[in-house]
Design an enzyme around this catalytic site. Sequence first.
Site, PDB file in Angstrom:
ATOM      1  N   SER A 193      22.512   2.011  14.219  1.00 51.98           N
ATOM      2  CA  SER A 193      22.399   1.074  14.957  1.00 51.98           C
ATOM      3  C   SER A 193      24.006   0.433  15.263  1.00 51.98           C
ATOM      4  O   SER A 193      24.749   1.214  15.818  1.00 51.98           O
ATOM      5  CB  SER A 193      21.587  -0.362  14.630  1.00 51.98           C
ATOM      6  OG  SER A 193      21.278  -1.107  15.704  1.00 51.98           O
TER       7      SER A 193
ATOM      8  N   ASP B  93      15.025   2.204  16.040  1.00 48.34           N
ATOM      9  CA  ASP B  93      16.288   1.931  15.270  1.00 48.34           C
ATOM     10  C   ASP B  93      16.209   2.471  13.723  1.00 48.34           C
ATOM     11  O   ASP B  93      14.993   2.175  13.093  1.00 48.34           O
ATOM     12  CB  ASP B  93      16.828   0.506  15.078  1.00 48.34           C
ATOM     13  CG  ASP B  93      17.847  -0.093  14.644  1.00 48.34           C
ATOM     14  OD1 ASP B  93      17.998   0.424  13.453  1.00 48.34           O
ATOM     15  OD2 ASP B  93      18.278  -0.842  15.334  1.00 48.34           O
TER      16      ASP B  93
END
Length: 249
Positions: free
Chosen positions: A40, A152
């Site tokens: 991320s 993610d």
Amino acid sequence: MKKKIGLALGGGGARGFAHLGVLKALEEEGISFDLISGVSAGAIVGVFLAAGKSSDEIMTLMKENKFTDYAKANLPVKGLLNLDNLKTNLEKYLDERKFNDLKYPLYVAATDLKAGKVDYLNVGPLIPAIQASSSIPVLFCPVEIGDKVYVDGGLLDNVPIEPLIGKCDKIIAINIMPLQRSEKVDNLVDIAVRTFQLSVNANNDELKEECDLFIEPKGLVDYHILDTKYADKLFEIGYDYIKNLDIKL
């Protein structure tokens, strides 16, 4: 003989600016990295670091391109936002297009939504991997790479030390998503962020055992992961935290 040092950069949205403060202080201590892993926000910082940019250079780029420049509204079918603007900015500022173009090896953690497992991407196109790693479930649309659908990587591994184990003499990990009590869950965005925060803190104690230095700057809990206006303060928190440590590797 110089020790081979690996770096794992955790996810945490706008708190990624704290990574840069930490890295600046480590640079001043003469510490550099031979292998990098990120997820991320950590993947965004990590890709520029792996391309050979300094913490100051990355800070300038990230400050000029706020989170709201990375995301734009999307019809709420698979997610509220998409990451097309992140793609645009990466293409603008990153000369490298494939993992093997980078100066240093990089692993990017992304969650394979269909298989229910984390993949550590380190070959092929770079930018889709960064997008995939940054796609917080519900908040952002999933990213398709080949026949896989990714969200993610922090969902399953928010401080990705796994791909570094056995490849380095020392491992440094930075966690910028400490769990705190939340007083506000008023809308879908708040719920999505809070649910994500709860999921990513499940195995931090185990991670600490695998690292030679586990860095978790104090004070980050006061800053929302989607609010970029405190970039300088977050950088300062990371920087000051390292300056107050007696680091021995």
